[in-house]
Design a protein around this motif. Structure first.
Motif, short mmCIF file in Angstrom:
data_model
loop_
_atom_site.label_atom_id
_atom_site.label_comp_id
_atom_site.label_asym_id
_atom_site.label_seq_id
_atom_site.Cartn_x
_atom_site.Cartn_y
_atom_site.Cartn_z
N TRP A 164 -8.41 -1.00 -5.78
CA TRP A 164 -9.36 -1.78 -4.99
C TRP A 164 -9.40 -3.23 -5.48
CZ3 TRP A 164 -11.46 -2.76 -0.70
CH2 TRP A 164 -12.59 -3.56 -0.60
N ARG A 165 -9.42 -3.41 -6.80
CA ARG A 165 -9.44 -4.77 -7.35
C ARG A 165 -8.17 -5.53 -7.00
NH1 ARG A 165 -12.02 -3.35 -13.23
NH2 ARG A 165 -14.17 -3.22 -12.51
N CYS A 166 -7.02 -4.86 -7.06
CA CYS A 166 -5.77 -5.51 -6.67
C CYS A 166 -5.80 -5.93 -5.21
CB CYS A 166 -4.58 -4.57 -6.91
SG CYS A 166 -4.15 -4.33 -8.63
N ASN A 167 -6.37 -5.07 -4.36
CA ASN A 167 -6.47 -5.41 -2.95
C ASN A 167 -7.38 -6.62 -2.75
OD1 ASN A 167 -6.20 -4.85 -0.01
ND2 ASN A 167 -8.39 -4.53 -0.22
N LYS A 168 -8.53 -6.65 -3.42
CA LYS A 168 -9.43 -7.78 -3.29
C LYS A 168 -8.76 -9.06 -3.75
CE LYS A 168 -13.28 -7.24 -5.36
NZ LYS A 168 -14.55 -6.92 -6.02
N TRP A 169 -8.03 -8.98 -4.86
CA TRP A 169 -7.32 -10.15 -5.39
C TRP A 169 -6.28 -10.65 -4.39
CZ3 TRP A 169 -2.17 -10.77 -7.07
CH2 TRP A 169 -1.93 -11.93 -7.79
N LEU A 173 -6.50 -3.11 6.80
CA LEU A 173 -5.28 -2.42 6.40
C LEU A 173 -5.51 -1.53 5.19
CD1 LEU A 173 -2.67 -5.28 6.87
CD2 LEU A 173 -2.86 -3.19 8.20
N TYR A 174 -6.32 -1.99 4.24
CA TYR A 174 -6.65 -1.16 3.07
C TYR A 174 -7.38 0.10 3.51
CZ TYR A 174 -8.43 0.32 -1.44
OH TYR A 174 -8.72 1.06 -2.55
N ARG A 175 -8.33 -0.07 4.39
CA ARG A 175 -9.11 1.08 4.86
C ARG A 175 -8.19 2.08 5.56
NH1 ARG A 175 -11.20 1.54 9.74
NH2 ARG A 175 -11.32 -0.70 10.01
N GLN A 176 -7.30 1.60 6.41
CA GLN A 176 -6.42 2.48 7.16
C GLN A 176 -5.38 3.17 6.28
OE1 GLN A 176 -4.80 -0.22 10.04
NE2 GLN A 176 -6.54 0.01 11.43
N ASN A 177 -4.79 2.44 5.35
CA ASN A 177 -3.66 2.97 4.58
C ASN A 177 -4.06 3.67 3.29
OD1 ASN A 177 -1.26 2.08 6.12
ND2 ASN A 177 -2.18 0.08 5.82
N VAL A 178 -5.18 3.29 2.69
CA VAL A 178 -5.54 3.83 1.38
C VAL A 178 -6.88 4.56 1.43
CG1 VAL A 178 -5.96 3.27 -1.04
CG2 VAL A 178 -4.23 2.00 0.23
N PHE A 179 -7.92 3.86 1.83
CA PHE A 179 -9.27 4.41 1.72
C PHE A 179 -9.44 5.71 2.50
CE2 PHE A 179 -13.70 4.81 3.02
CZ PHE A 179 -14.33 4.77 1.80
N PHE A 181 0.82 -1.20 0.00
CA PHE A 181 0.00 0.00 0.00
C PHE A 181 0.86 1.25 0.00
CE2 PHE A 181 -3.37 -2.59 2.42
CZ PHE A 181 -3.91 -3.04 1.24
N LYS A 182 1.89 1.27 0.84
CA LYS A 182 2.71 2.48 0.97
C LYS A 182 3.63 2.70 -0.22
CE LYS A 182 2.50 2.75 5.94
NZ LYS A 182 3.20 2.75 7.21
N GLU A 183 4.10 1.62 -0.85
CA GLU A 183 5.06 1.76 -1.95
C GLU A 183 4.40 1.81 -3.32
OE1 GLU A 183 7.98 -1.30 -1.62
OE2 GLU A 183 8.77 -0.52 0.28
N LYS A 184 3.24 1.20 -3.48
CA LYS A 184 2.62 1.12 -4.81
C LYS A 184 1.30 1.87 -4.88
CE LYS A 184 5.69 -1.82 -6.39
NZ LYS A 184 6.65 -1.49 -7.39
N ALA A 185 0.36 1.51 -4.03
CA ALA A 185 -1.01 2.04 -4.15
C ALA A 185 -1.07 3.54 -3.85
CB ALA A 185 -1.95 1.26 -3.23
N VAL A 186 -0.51 3.96 -2.74
CA VAL A 186 -0.61 5.37 -2.35
C VAL A 186 0.09 6.28 -3.36
CG1 VAL A 186 0.04 7.05 -0.57
CG2 VAL A 186 -0.99 4.88 0.09
#
Length: 114
Positions: free
Chosen positions: A38-43, A76-82, A11-16
């Protein structure tokens, strides 16, 4: 613990950074990146859930402070990205809706997925 660290690192290196870069561009590009992440996270969460199914079934219920793999991944997705990008996503969605009401063609599948 290791899968939590791996997801947080992703999340910190790619998504954000990708979402920050897309935020500076047109709203539609941002929404595409939002949906992609979001799709990558679900996968990733679904894959980890399948790998750690045994732990989720037998170890987690016996430990009071542990979340299942899927709960941990989505938390973790909610905290770091959403939480960081939800206002931008809402604004981009509303902008697309306004444009559609003004007669401009919009990608409804993208709006639905976002």
């Amino acid at each position: 613990q290791k899968h939590s660290e791996a997801l947080t690192k992703y999340f910190k290196e790619k998504a954000v950074p990708a979402l920050k870069k897309a935020k500076e561009q047109h709203g539609l590009i941002y929404l595409k990146e939002w949906v992609k992440r979001w799709r990558c996270n679900k996968w990733a969460v679904d894959g980890m859930t399948r790998m750690f199914m045994y732990l989720d079934r037998f170890h987690v219920p016996n430990s009071e402070d542990l979340l299942t793999t899927s709960e941990q991944g989505y938390t973790l997705y909610r905290q770091n990205v959403f939480e960081q990008f939800k206002d931008n996503a809402r604004q981009s969605i509303l902008t697309c809706i306004t444009r559609e009401r003004d007669g401009e063609e919009q990608d409804r599948d993208l709006l639905r997925d976002s």
